[in-house]
Structures are given as structure tokens and as C-alpha cells.
Scaffold this active site. Structure first.
Site, PDB file in Angstrom:
ATOM      1  N   CYS A   8       7.812  83.962-109.572  1.00 45.89           N
ATOM      2  CA  CYS A   8       6.719  83.183-108.841  1.00 45.89           C
ATOM      3  C   CYS A   8       5.412  83.631-109.733  1.00 45.89           C
ATOM      4  O   CYS A   8       4.527  82.847-109.811  1.00 45.89           O
ATOM      5  CB  CYS A   8       6.638  83.754-107.624  1.00 45.89           C
ATOM      6  SG  CYS A   8       7.683  82.651-106.640  1.00 45.89           S
ATOM      7  N   ASN A  84      23.787  83.918-111.824  1.00 47.32           N
ATOM      8  CA  ASN A  84      24.231  85.260-110.707  1.00 47.32           C
ATOM      9  C   ASN A  84      23.785  84.963-109.413  1.00 47.32           C
ATOM     10  O   ASN A  84      22.511  84.602-109.446  1.00 47.32           O
ATOM     11  CB  ASN A  84      23.810  86.415-111.414  1.00 47.32           C
ATOM     12  CG  ASN A  84      24.401  86.617-112.956  1.00 47.32           C
ATOM     13  OD1 ASN A  84      25.398  86.038-113.207  1.00 47.32           O
ATOM     14  ND2 ASN A  84      23.338  87.211-113.805  1.00 47.32           N
ATOM     15  N   HIS A  97      17.834  81.156-110.913  1.00 48.81           N
ATOM     16  CA  HIS A  97      17.425  80.973-112.284  1.00 48.81           C
ATOM     17  C   HIS A  97      18.669  80.867-112.994  1.00 48.81           C
ATOM     18  O   HIS A  97      19.733  81.342-112.758  1.00 48.81           O
ATOM     19  CB  HIS A  97      16.678  82.271-113.075  1.00 48.81           C
ATOM     20  CG  HIS A  97      17.235  83.497-112.858  1.00 48.81           C
ATOM     21  ND1 HIS A  97      17.164  83.970-111.631  1.00 48.81           N
ATOM     22  CD2 HIS A  97      18.046  84.232-113.387  1.00 48.81           C
ATOM     23  CE1 HIS A  97      17.670  85.397-111.615  1.00 48.81           C
ATOM     24  NE2 HIS A  97      18.310  85.369-112.830  1.00 48.81           N
ATOM     25  N   HIS A  99      20.537  81.008-116.505  1.00 52.18           N
ATOM     26  CA  HIS A  99      20.467  81.895-117.972  1.00 52.18           C
ATOM     27  C   HIS A  99      21.025  80.852-118.754  1.00 52.18           C
ATOM     28  O   HIS A  99      22.202  80.032-118.616  1.00 52.18           O
ATOM     29  CB  HIS A  99      21.474  82.990-118.081  1.00 52.18           C
ATOM     30  CG  HIS A  99      20.904  84.097-117.060  1.00 52.18           C
ATOM     31  ND1 HIS A  99      20.393  85.206-117.561  1.00 52.18           N
ATOM     32  CD2 HIS A  99      21.266  84.521-115.792  1.00 52.18           C
ATOM     33  CE1 HIS A  99      20.152  86.153-116.548  1.00 52.18           C
ATOM     34  NE2 HIS A  99      20.427  85.467-115.468  1.00 52.18           N
TER      35      HIS A  99
END
Ligand code: 5GP
Ligand code: ZN
Length: 103
Positions: A8, A84, A97, A99
Site C-alpha cells: 500500500c 502465493n 500480488h 509474481h
């Protein structure tokens, strides 16, 4: 924006992180500790802890389309994606997120 969330803060511009790609929904920046010659993180601007907390189908679509758009932009035709989810699976940053790993 969640307090004490590193992603953030990155999205907020606190560390002047360079964005490889940005839309109104997401940003993409380089992983600080790359595990491949190209290692990007695609991150929704909205704070969502993990895939388990994401119920927004439209945002999910935007994120996957974002993978296509950013890899096209940088000319990366072959790459792996990884999400993950949860500590035991290796999630360290609890802001969703994706990757993107390539050579
Ligand atoms: P996870 O293990 O949660 O799936 O992945 C977190 C990733 O974020 C790791 O690959 C780690 O290197 C990266 N990372 C952690 N902190 C920062 C940071 O402050 N800046 C950037 N660019 N990447 C970070
Ligand atoms: Zn966050």
C-alpha cells in the site's frame, strides 16, 4: 490503504518506486529480491490480503489481463506467474500480488 502494508505504501508513492506499468486498478513494479532475470510483481491498488479474500470477479479479470498487457509492453513472450496464498505457501506480503517471472 491498509496501515503497515508495504505494498500500500509503494502504491501510495511513499518510496518513489518506479512502476513498470500502471492502470487505475493495478501497478506493476520490480521485485526487490529477484528470483529470475525478470521478476515483476503485479499488485491491485485496492488492499486485498490474499486470493482467499478476493471476491471481485471483474478485478480478478483485470489482474490477469494486466499480466498480458505488461508482458506485451516489455516484449516478454514467455513467463511464469505465481500467486502465493497463505504463510505455509510462502506468502510474506499480505497484499495480493502476482509474481511474473521470465528470462
Ligand atoms: P510473497 O512471498 O509474499 O509471495 O512475495 C513477496 C515478494 O515481495 C518477495 O518476492 C519480496 O522480494 C518482495 N518484496 C518485499 N518487500 C518489497 C519491497 O519493499 N519492494 C519490492 N519491490 N519488493 C518487495
Ligand atoms: Zn496493502
Amino acid at each position: 490503504m491498509a496501515e503497515d502494508c508495504i505494498f500500500c505504501k509503494i502504491i501510495n508513492g511513499d518510496f518513489n518506486t518506479e512502476f513498470v506499468y500502471e492502470t487505475d486498478k493495478l501497478v506493476v513494479f520490480k521485485d526487490i529480491n529477484p528470483k529470475a532475470p525478470i521478476h515483476l510483481l503485479l499488485v491491485p491498488k485496492m488492499h486485498v490480503e490474499s486470493l482467499n479474500e478476493l471476491d471481485d470477479k471483474e478485478l480478478l479479470g483485470d489482474l490477469m489481463m494486466g499480466v498480458k498487457e505488461v508482458t506485451k509492453k516489455i516484449g516478454l513472450k514467455s513467463y511464469r506467474t505465481q500467486i502465493n496464498t497463505g504463510k505455509e505457501a510462502g506468502q510474506e506480503v499480505f497484499h495480493l500480488h502476482i509474481h511474473i517471472l521470465g528470462k
